[in-house]
Write an enzyme that holds these catalytic residues in place. Sequence first.
Site, PDB file in Angstrom:
ATOM      1  N   ASP A 145       0.845  -1.206   0.000  1.00  0.00           N
ATOM      2  CA  ASP A 145       0.000   0.000   0.000  1.00  0.00           C
ATOM      3  C   ASP A 145       0.876   1.250   0.000  1.00  0.00           C
ATOM      4  O   ASP A 145       2.040   1.213  -0.455  1.00  0.00           O
ATOM      5  CB  ASP A 145      -0.969  -0.065   1.197  1.00  0.00           C
ATOM      6  CG  ASP A 145      -2.281   0.665   0.942  1.00  0.00           C
ATOM      7  OD1 ASP A 145      -2.298   1.900   1.115  1.00  0.00           O
ATOM      8  OD2 ASP A 145      -3.280   0.014   0.569  1.00  0.00           O
ATOM      9  N   ASP A 146       0.380   2.318   0.517  1.00  0.00           N
ATOM     10  CA  ASP A 146       1.042   3.620   0.530  1.00  0.00           C
ATOM     11  C   ASP A 146       2.439   3.532   1.166  1.00  0.00           C
ATOM     12  O   ASP A 146       2.671   2.713   2.044  1.00  0.00           O
ATOM     13  CB  ASP A 146       0.142   4.573   1.351  1.00  0.00           C
ATOM     14  CG  ASP A 146       0.414   6.017   1.053  1.00  0.00           C
ATOM     15  OD1 ASP A 146       1.411   6.304   0.384  1.00  0.00           O
ATOM     16  OD2 ASP A 146      -0.388   6.857   1.495  1.00  0.00           O
ATOM     17  N   LYS A 195      -4.080  -0.606  -6.746  1.00  0.00           N
ATOM     18  CA  LYS A 195      -5.145  -0.013  -5.922  1.00  0.00           C
ATOM     19  C   LYS A 195      -5.073   1.479  -6.192  1.00  0.00           C
ATOM     20  O   LYS A 195      -4.099   2.131  -5.822  1.00  0.00           O
ATOM     21  CB  LYS A 195      -4.886  -0.332  -4.448  1.00  0.00           C
ATOM     22  CG  LYS A 195      -5.858   0.348  -3.490  1.00  0.00           C
ATOM     23  CD  LYS A 195      -5.587  -0.107  -2.061  1.00  0.00           C
ATOM     24  CE  LYS A 195      -6.382   0.710  -1.054  1.00  0.00           C
ATOM     25  NZ  LYS A 195      -6.025   0.365   0.330  1.00  0.00           N
ATOM     26  N   TRP A 196      -6.074   2.008  -6.883  1.00  0.00           N
ATOM     27  CA  TRP A 196      -6.046   3.389  -7.396  1.00  0.00           C
ATOM     28  C   TRP A 196      -6.882   4.259  -6.470  1.00  0.00           C
ATOM     29  O   TRP A 196      -8.098   4.148  -6.454  1.00  0.00           O
ATOM     30  CB  TRP A 196      -6.610   3.387  -8.819  1.00  0.00           C
ATOM     31  CG  TRP A 196      -6.518   4.670  -9.573  1.00  0.00           C
ATOM     32  CD1 TRP A 196      -7.157   5.836  -9.294  1.00  0.00           C
ATOM     33  CD2 TRP A 196      -5.761   4.908 -10.773  1.00  0.00           C
ATOM     34  NE1 TRP A 196      -6.844   6.788 -10.217  1.00  0.00           N
ATOM     35  CE2 TRP A 196      -5.995   6.249 -11.143  1.00  0.00           C
ATOM     36  CE3 TRP A 196      -4.924   4.127 -11.566  1.00  0.00           C
ATOM     37  CZ2 TRP A 196      -5.415   6.815 -12.284  1.00  0.00           C
ATOM     38  CZ3 TRP A 196      -4.345   4.696 -12.700  1.00  0.00           C
ATOM     39  CH2 TRP A 196      -4.594   6.024 -13.050  1.00  0.00           C
ATOM     40  N   ASP A 197      -6.208   5.122  -5.726  1.00  0.00           N
ATOM     41  CA  ASP A 197      -6.875   5.885  -4.664  1.00  0.00           C
ATOM     42  C   ASP A 197      -7.176   7.322  -5.097  1.00  0.00           C
ATOM     43  O   ASP A 197      -6.601   7.828  -6.075  1.00  0.00           O
ATOM     44  CB  ASP A 197      -5.958   5.891  -3.428  1.00  0.00           C
ATOM     45  CG  ASP A 197      -6.729   5.817  -2.121  1.00  0.00           C
ATOM     46  OD1 ASP A 197      -7.891   6.262  -2.099  1.00  0.00           O
ATOM     47  OD2 ASP A 197      -6.152   5.327  -1.133  1.00  0.00           O
ATOM     48  N   ASN A 213      -7.966  10.614  -2.509  1.00  0.00           N
ATOM     49  CA  ASN A 213      -8.216  10.820  -1.083  1.00  0.00           C
ATOM     50  C   ASN A 213      -8.714  12.195  -0.667  1.00  0.00           C
ATOM     51  O   ASN A 213      -8.654  12.519   0.515  1.00  0.00           O
ATOM     52  CB  ASN A 213      -6.942  10.496  -0.295  1.00  0.00           C
ATOM     53  CG  ASN A 213      -6.869   9.014   0.040  1.00  0.00           C
ATOM     54  OD1 ASN A 213      -7.831   8.441   0.522  1.00  0.00           O
ATOM     55  ND2 ASN A 213      -5.731   8.393  -0.231  1.00  0.00           N
ATOM     56  N   CYS A 240     -10.600   3.016  -5.264  1.00  0.00           N
ATOM     57  CA  CYS A 240     -10.653   3.355  -3.842  1.00  0.00           C
ATOM     58  C   CYS A 240     -10.666   4.869  -3.768  1.00  0.00           C
ATOM     59  O   CYS A 240     -10.025   5.538  -4.572  1.00  0.00           O
ATOM     60  CB  CYS A 240      -9.410   2.796  -3.150  1.00  0.00           C
ATOM     61  SG  CYS A 240      -9.165   3.345  -1.459  1.00  0.00           S
ATOM     62  N   ASP A 295     -12.869   2.200   4.415  1.00  0.00           N
ATOM     63  CA  ASP A 295     -11.685   2.023   5.261  1.00  0.00           C
ATOM     64  C   ASP A 295     -12.076   1.417   6.605  1.00  0.00           C
ATOM     65  O   ASP A 295     -11.206   1.026   7.386  1.00  0.00           O
ATOM     66  CB  ASP A 295     -10.990   3.365   5.505  1.00  0.00           C
ATOM     67  CG  ASP A 295     -10.084   3.757   4.346  1.00  0.00           C
ATOM     68  OD1 ASP A 295      -9.886   2.928   3.440  1.00  0.00           O
ATOM     69  OD2 ASP A 295      -9.584   4.892   4.348  1.00  0.00           O
TER      70      ASP A 295
HETATM   71  C1  GLA Z   1      -6.754   5.728   1.804  1.00  0.00           C
HETATM   72  C2  GLA Z   1      -7.250   4.328   1.521  1.00  0.00           C
HETATM   73  C3  GLA Z   1      -6.587   3.369   2.484  1.00  0.00           C
HETATM   74  C4  GLA Z   1      -5.089   3.458   2.335  1.00  0.00           C
HETATM   75  C5  GLA Z   1      -4.630   4.883   2.526  1.00  0.00           C
HETATM   76  C6  GLA Z   1      -3.171   5.044   2.200  1.00  0.00           C
HETATM   77  O1  GLA Z   1      -7.178   6.184   3.041  1.00  0.00           O
HETATM   78  O2  GLA Z   1      -8.640   4.274   1.624  1.00  0.00           O
HETATM   79  O3  GLA Z   1      -7.031   2.048   2.251  1.00  0.00           O
HETATM   80  O4  GLA Z   1      -4.719   2.982   1.070  1.00  0.00           O
HETATM   81  O5  GLA Z   1      -5.352   5.789   1.710  1.00  0.00           O
HETATM   82  O6  GLA Z   1      -2.709   6.325   2.427  1.00  0.00           O
END
Ligand code: GLA
Length: 741
Positions: A370-371, A480-482, A484, A530, A552
């Site tokens: 992930d991040d 996983k393409w976010d 935010n 996402c 989340d």
């Molecule tokens: C968002 C996503 C999480 C995670 C974080 C990473 O909040 O919904 O699942 O990937 O970013 O910073």
Amino acid sequence: MAATNETRRKVFLGLLGSAAGMALGGGAGARAMVDQATRVFRLDGGGVTYAFGINAGGQVQSLYWGAALAASDSLPAAVPVEANSSNEMAPGLTPYEFAGFGGGLTTEPALKVRFPDGVRDLDLRYAGHQDKGDSLVLQLQDAKRAVRVALTYAMDEATGILARSAVVENRTGNWIQVDQMAAACLNLPYSDDYRLYFLSGRWAGEFMLQTRAITPGAFVLESRKGVTSHQINPWIAVSRAATGEESGPVWFGALGWSGNWRINVEMDAMGGVHATAGYNPFDFSYRLKQGESLASPVFHAGFSNEGFGGASRVFHRYQREKVLPHAPRPRLRPVLYNSWEATFFDVNEAGQVALAEKAASIGVERFVVDDGWFGARDSDKAGLGDWVVNLKKFPNGLGPLIKRVNGLGMQFGLWVEPEMVNPDSDLYRAHPDWVINFPGRQRSEARNQLVLNLARKDVCEHLLKVLDALLSSHNIEYLKWDHNRAWSEPGWPEVAPDDQQRLYVAYVDNLYKLLAELRRRHPKLEIESCASGGGRVDLGIMRLTEQVWTSDNTDPYDRLVIQDGYSHAYAPAAMMAWVTDSPNFVNKRVTSLEYRFLSAMQGGLGIGANLNHWQDEDFAKARRLVEAYKQVRATIQLGNLYRLVSPGNGSPRSATLSVSHDRKQAVLFAFLHSSMMRSAQKSIQLRGLDASAVYSLRAISGSAAAGTVAKASGAYWMGHGLKVALEGDFQAAAFVLEAVS
Ligand code: GLA
């Protein structure tokens, strides 16, 4: 009129099947007929009839939408609704398919334009139609000026779901300004006991089912956030008061658009109910030069006479067969591991390898970092935009980790958030002009980040280049393409002021193009949508992403409520859910590993726990449950879902049943949330089985009450039901029923 004449003047228009701009699944389409004498058009498919007609004034008017009419039924020609006083005018009462703002229209317009001379009157009239094989296209034109509108109707034969969209074209010789544009207006039959259902939420609390009576006036559902939004999802359902989970009429629709959208549900002065869905007119303006056109998103609308359960099952089927990538056979979701909750930003090669080895040992099929793997990304304060591997954390690049993950028999996946940038990043330092902004005004940050302007060609080209390079140089099979944050200061200073609001459409169009191009170049690639959880779940993005991150909030009980709401609109085939640590990071609730697994097994199963903290018995349990899940996941992901007992409104228990299409396998999940109800627990009556087949019962986890038979007919399980032995708060059980004869 004799039946033979009646039949003769009806023209069979051919087969319809797929929606404009959608990933097509193929297959036969619905029937479309036009009665040339009455000018009535009729679409039939999946037990649904949809009809509209051209009235004497040339306006296109809705005539019927609901359960299939007999093939021999003829609908009378369209006639405008008459006002009973001078305070109302026919256009404000007549159920138009796509009304221009003009004349006496006082209800929501589908299209509103302004001309250079200040005129804002648009009178759209029928100008012809074409049978396109897989869709019916209706041409409209303004009574005086060359503003043309093409309405597309594509009805899916299997489900009766109608995909409606519109294109407006400017042939006036001068510019026109589109101030408002819908995909469609849907008109309901007259009734005075309609209820509206919709999904609202927030971060960590998405997809809460809401309901209210439809009363005179308008109710607006919308996103002004630049993205689909957690707050309201672009889906509605309308029922009659007596409609239940498994009986009664439900009309529903979902807008396939991942930007600002609006659905306006209104009741006019005579009680007519209209739902108009499309671009959000809030801050909307789109100038069309001579010869230019603007296409709307697609509004997918359906009907079921089998209650909310019937409506969602038919919609899930449509998504599997017509919308999701690889439709009509969307791929099964692999069991995934994601390290976010385990490590947050603290990722490195050794740590990820250790987690990968443990994940592989329980049967995980896809390992996702992930991040935190890129740029100067040690927290959410820096690095977004710099999609290069952080060599402090991964001194040898991602290559060795990917090799190890592949060697363990798993695919490798990576988190990205390409549409965003931290001001503290090399990208922003080089291109501060690349973000959405108004010159000289503040650039409001959220999570320390700004939104890149994807409407700009150079920004899109850059993103395509860096993501393509990343995917070309590594064996990455999943992103996983976010996304935010919500938008702010939505300026696009590089274009003329009159064109700046094109941003709302151009950004999303370019996002779709970028995703499509990456998929084209990397055919193995799968993508998850996402947006801080479930903030971008809609049928627009779902054409391009195999799966969506529902929330989340990974607390298994909260998640049941979220998943129940989600399932009203969207298919389990795309829904991801993870087993994470207890206490949960969102609400500190403590739950057993079994309960967490059974909650997450209702969609695509993921594991997000810190496996370094697991004991041998946890691994053994997880291995067994992952294996059991793989045996039944096709039924869970692609079967028919029955919400037997909903967890909503504080219900102390809940249960779902997934039944395979051939009805040979069914999977039951049962949950007890509050043991206060233990002694009052009833048998759970199953649904959707073959009454005359015999099914054996096998527990995946937990047990049935003492005395439960091991085998019985579908009629028995559906009539008598099954009592599950659940004895404490947050307990769960799961069973498989297999047809044995
Ligand atoms: C968002 C996503 C999480 C995670 C974080 C990473 O909040 O919904 O699942 O990937 O970013 O910073």
